[in-house]
Design a protein around this motif. Structure first.
Motif, PDB file in Angstrom:
ATOM      1  N   CYS A 153       8.651 -33.328 -15.688  1.00  0.00           N
ATOM      2  CA  CYS A 153       8.915 -31.950 -16.098  1.00  0.00           C
ATOM      3  C   CYS A 153       7.645 -31.347 -16.678  1.00  0.00           C
ATOM      4  CB  CYS A 153      10.020 -31.891 -17.161  1.00  0.00           C
ATOM      5  SG  CYS A 153      11.606 -32.603 -16.662  1.00  0.00           S
ATOM      6  N   MET A 154       7.688 -30.046 -16.882  1.00  0.00           N
ATOM      7  CA  MET A 154       6.637 -29.323 -17.587  1.00  0.00           C
ATOM      8  C   MET A 154       7.305 -28.482 -18.669  1.00  0.00           C
ATOM      9  SD  MET A 154       3.762 -30.192 -16.112  1.00  0.00           S
ATOM     10  CE  MET A 154       2.581 -28.943 -16.620  1.00  0.00           C
ATOM     11  N   THR A 155       6.645 -28.396 -19.830  1.00  0.00           N
ATOM     12  CA  THR A 155       7.201 -27.546 -20.881  1.00  0.00           C
ATOM     13  C   THR A 155       7.166 -26.093 -20.427  1.00  0.00           C
ATOM     14  OG1 THR A 155       5.048 -27.365 -21.954  1.00  0.00           O
ATOM     15  CG2 THR A 155       6.520 -29.121 -22.728  1.00  0.00           C
ATOM     16  N   SER A 156       8.082 -25.306 -20.957  1.00  0.00           N
ATOM     17  CA  SER A 156       8.170 -23.897 -20.602  1.00  0.00           C
ATOM     18  C   SER A 156       8.531 -23.108 -21.852  1.00  0.00           C
ATOM     19  CB  SER A 156       9.214 -23.695 -19.495  1.00  0.00           C
ATOM     20  OG  SER A 156       9.265 -22.347 -19.083  1.00  0.00           O
ATOM     21  N   THR A 157       8.685 -21.830 -21.698  1.00  0.00           N
ATOM     22  CA  THR A 157       9.043 -20.955 -22.816  1.00  0.00           C
ATOM     23  C   THR A 157      10.199 -20.062 -22.402  1.00  0.00           C
ATOM     24  OG1 THR A 157       7.386 -19.337 -22.112  1.00  0.00           O
ATOM     25  CG2 THR A 157       6.719 -20.943 -23.793  1.00  0.00           C
ATOM     26  N   VAL A 158      10.789 -19.400 -23.393  1.00  0.00           N
ATOM     27  CA  VAL A 158      11.924 -18.539 -23.126  1.00  0.00           C
ATOM     28  C   VAL A 158      11.515 -17.416 -22.171  1.00  0.00           C
ATOM     29  CG1 VAL A 158      11.461 -17.149 -25.197  1.00  0.00           C
ATOM     30  CG2 VAL A 158      13.748 -17.140 -24.175  1.00  0.00           C
ATOM     31  N   GLY A 159      12.317 -17.195 -21.158  1.00  0.00           N
ATOM     32  CA  GLY A 159      12.066 -16.108 -20.223  1.00  0.00           C
ATOM     33  C   GLY A 159      11.081 -16.421 -19.126  1.00  0.00           C
ATOM     34  N   PHE A 188       8.417 -27.470  -9.865  1.00  0.00           N
ATOM     35  CA  PHE A 188       9.349 -27.877 -10.930  1.00  0.00           C
ATOM     36  C   PHE A 188      10.447 -26.809 -11.036  1.00  0.00           C
ATOM     37  CE2 PHE A 188       5.259 -29.765 -12.140  1.00  0.00           C
ATOM     38  CZ  PHE A 188       5.618 -31.099 -12.290  1.00  0.00           C
ATOM     39  N   PRO A 189      11.359 -26.750 -10.069  1.00  0.00           N
ATOM     40  CA  PRO A 189      12.269 -25.596  -9.961  1.00  0.00           C
ATOM     41  C   PRO A 189      13.467 -25.615 -10.918  1.00  0.00           C
ATOM     42  CG  PRO A 189      12.725 -27.162  -8.211  1.00  0.00           C
ATOM     43  CD  PRO A 189      11.530 -27.705  -8.956  1.00  0.00           C
ATOM     44  N   LEU A 190      13.792 -26.792 -11.479  1.00  0.00           N
ATOM     45  CA  LEU A 190      15.025 -26.899 -12.257  1.00  0.00           C
ATOM     46  C   LEU A 190      14.751 -26.615 -13.732  1.00  0.00           C
ATOM     47  CD1 LEU A 190      18.032 -27.575 -12.311  1.00  0.00           C
ATOM     48  CD2 LEU A 190      17.411 -29.982 -12.637  1.00  0.00           C
ATOM     49  N   ARG A 191      15.336 -25.546 -14.233  1.00  0.00           N
ATOM     50  CA  ARG A 191      15.133 -25.165 -15.636  1.00  0.00           C
ATOM     51  C   ARG A 191      16.173 -25.868 -16.506  1.00  0.00           C
ATOM     52  NH1 ARG A 191      12.387 -21.416 -18.422  1.00  0.00           N
ATOM     53  NH2 ARG A 191      13.294 -20.458 -20.275  1.00  0.00           N
ATOM     54  N   ARG A 192      15.714 -26.547 -17.562  1.00  0.00           N
ATOM     55  CA  ARG A 192      16.605 -27.251 -18.485  1.00  0.00           C
ATOM     56  C   ARG A 192      16.352 -26.730 -19.901  1.00  0.00           C
ATOM     57  NH1 ARG A 192      18.228 -32.193 -16.314  1.00  0.00           N
ATOM     58  NH2 ARG A 192      19.780 -32.109 -17.981  1.00  0.00           N
ATOM     59  N   GLU A 228      14.372 -26.065 -26.763  1.00  0.00           N
ATOM     60  CA  GLU A 228      13.221 -26.567 -26.017  1.00  0.00           C
ATOM     61  C   GLU A 228      13.483 -26.287 -24.540  1.00  0.00           C
ATOM     62  OE1 GLU A 228      10.561 -27.874 -27.310  1.00  0.00           O
ATOM     63  OE2 GLU A 228      11.154 -28.428 -29.356  1.00  0.00           O
ATOM     64  N   PHE A 229      12.469 -25.736 -23.853  1.00  0.00           N
ATOM     65  CA  PHE A 229      12.620 -25.376 -22.445  1.00  0.00           C
ATOM     66  C   PHE A 229      11.760 -26.302 -21.590  1.00  0.00           C
ATOM     67  CE2 PHE A 229      13.329 -21.549 -24.933  1.00  0.00           C
ATOM     68  CZ  PHE A 229      14.516 -21.067 -24.409  1.00  0.00           C
ATOM     69  N   LEU A 230      12.328 -26.774 -20.494  1.00  0.00           N
ATOM     70  CA  LEU A 230      11.594 -27.607 -19.545  1.00  0.00           C
ATOM     71  C   LEU A 230      11.854 -27.108 -18.131  1.00  0.00           C
ATOM     72  CD1 LEU A 230      12.284 -31.248 -20.826  1.00  0.00           C
ATOM     73  CD2 LEU A 230      10.202 -29.906 -21.148  1.00  0.00           C
ATOM     74  N   CYS A 231      10.851 -27.259 -17.284  1.00  0.00           N
ATOM     75  CA  CYS A 231      11.008 -27.065 -15.846  1.00  0.00           C
ATOM     76  C   CYS A 231      10.816 -28.434 -15.196  1.00  0.00           C
ATOM     77  CB  CYS A 231       9.971 -26.080 -15.309  1.00  0.00           C
ATOM     78  SG  CYS A 231      10.186 -24.388 -15.921  1.00  0.00           S
ATOM     79  N   CYS A 232      11.807 -28.886 -14.431  1.00  0.00           N
ATOM     80  CA  CYS A 232      11.816 -30.267 -13.945  1.00  0.00           C
ATOM     81  C   CYS A 232      11.885 -30.324 -12.422  1.00  0.00           C
ATOM     82  CB  CYS A 232      12.998 -31.024 -14.543  1.00  0.00           C
ATOM     83  SG  CYS A 232      12.958 -31.091 -16.356  1.00  0.00           S
ATOM     84  N   GLU A 233      11.547 -31.512 -11.920  1.00  0.00           N
ATOM     85  CA  GLU A 233      11.585 -31.725 -10.473  1.00  0.00           C
ATOM     86  C   GLU A 233      13.018 -31.743  -9.955  1.00  0.00           C
ATOM     87  OE1 GLU A 233       7.582 -34.260  -9.370  1.00  0.00           O
ATOM     88  OE2 GLU A 233       9.381 -35.361  -9.972  1.00  0.00           O
TER      89      GLU A 233
END
Length: 287
Positions: free
Chosen positions: A165-171, A178-182, A281-286
């Motif tokens: 995954c990669m860390t992400s932010t709101v919005g 990494f299409p899956l937002r968690r 906490e926002f993640l974008c995952c495989e």
């Protein structure tokens, strides 16, 4: 953002503009594991987790159906005798106490009331117990799964059971790789309860009981009776001395149909209060 400064401060332009520019955190690689809390694996090489958290969920606001047991009509369990005619005495000479929850079946107290110890009997009206609501339910259960995020080496494949995954932010939108937002939260306190079930008054209620006094303990030799509704006042009957038997037993029977159905005030119980969570906490995952 454009930064405009006076000529005298031109030497500080770069620093001032840097301070005026919002900080944007760069995405960081993470390895993510999700599952039962008791089975959470350690991060690779014994490293401390970046965070452990719960998946953010939106549980149902519905707690379940409410119902109401019908109102009931019960004969009184307390009767008194007096040593004088009705209205002449206020202190009873004998208390005839029946078991709590008496259903009206033939009941003989341990000792009968002797012939010479009473001159009148006071009959009390039946008692209506209100409709009983169903117990207050519990809120819908939250998931028991947790997430463990471990700092990752982007050049390596994730360990077994983890996903990249990669860390992400709101919005922020997730990239194609990494299409899956968690979304997870490290802490949650569940303050939810359910609204209590309540019953409306009975739509129709009839509660009338026919009470019979007996001279024998088997309820075969009746010598007096009274019919009372739950809205009536107590009734007193006199017994002149020559015709007064021993007061040995009582029986009570419904004298009218009993109808005491109640509808719930609200058909379903709903969630009140809420779940308090820490910032997500926002993640974008495989996957």
């Amino acid at each position: 953002m454009r930064c405009v400064l006076p000529f005298a401060l031109a030497g500080f332009t770069a620093a001032a503009c840097a301070l005026d520019t919002p900080y944007i955190e760069q995405p960081k690689p993470m390895w993510l594991w999700t599952g039962d809390e008791t089975a959470a694996p350690a991060c690779p090489d014994g490293a401390e987790p970046a965070w452990d958290g719960w998946q953010v969920e939106d549980p149902s606001p519905d707690c379940g159906e409410c119902s109401c047991a019908p109102a009931t009509c019960k004969p009184s369990t307390a009767y008194e005798t007096f040593g004088a005619a009705c209205g002449e005495e206020t202190v009873p000479t004998n208390h005839v106490d029946l078991p709590e929850g008496w259903d009206g079946a033939c009941f003989a107290p341990p000792l009968p009331v002797p012939t010479l110890s009473y001159a009148s009997i006071l009959y009390r009206p039946p008692v209506v117990t209100p409709c009983e609501p169903s117990p207050t339910p519990e809120p819908p259960a939250l998931t028991a799964e947790i997430a463990r995020a471990c700092r990752a080496d982007a050049a390596l494949a994730p360990p077994s059971g983890f996903v990249s995954c990669m860390t992400s932010t709101v919005g922020a939108a997730c990239p194609a790789e990494f299409p899956l937002r968690r979304v997870f939260t490290e802490h949650r306190i569940d303050y939810r309860t359910c609204s209590p079930c309540e019953c409306a008054p009975p739509s129709e209620l009839q509660c009338t009981v026919h009470i019979t006094a007996y001279a024998d303990r088997a309820c075969e030799q009746a010598f007096d009776s009274a019919t009372l509704s739950f809205t009536d006042d107590p009734v007193c009957h006199d017994f002149p001395s020559p015709s007064r038997p021993k007061f040995s037993a009582l029986r009570a029977e419904p004298a009218a149909p009993i109808a005491g159905a109640c509808a719930p005030v609200q058909r379903r119980s709903v969630v009140v209060d809420e779940i308090v969570r820490s910032p997500p906490e926002f993640l974008c995952c495989e996957q």
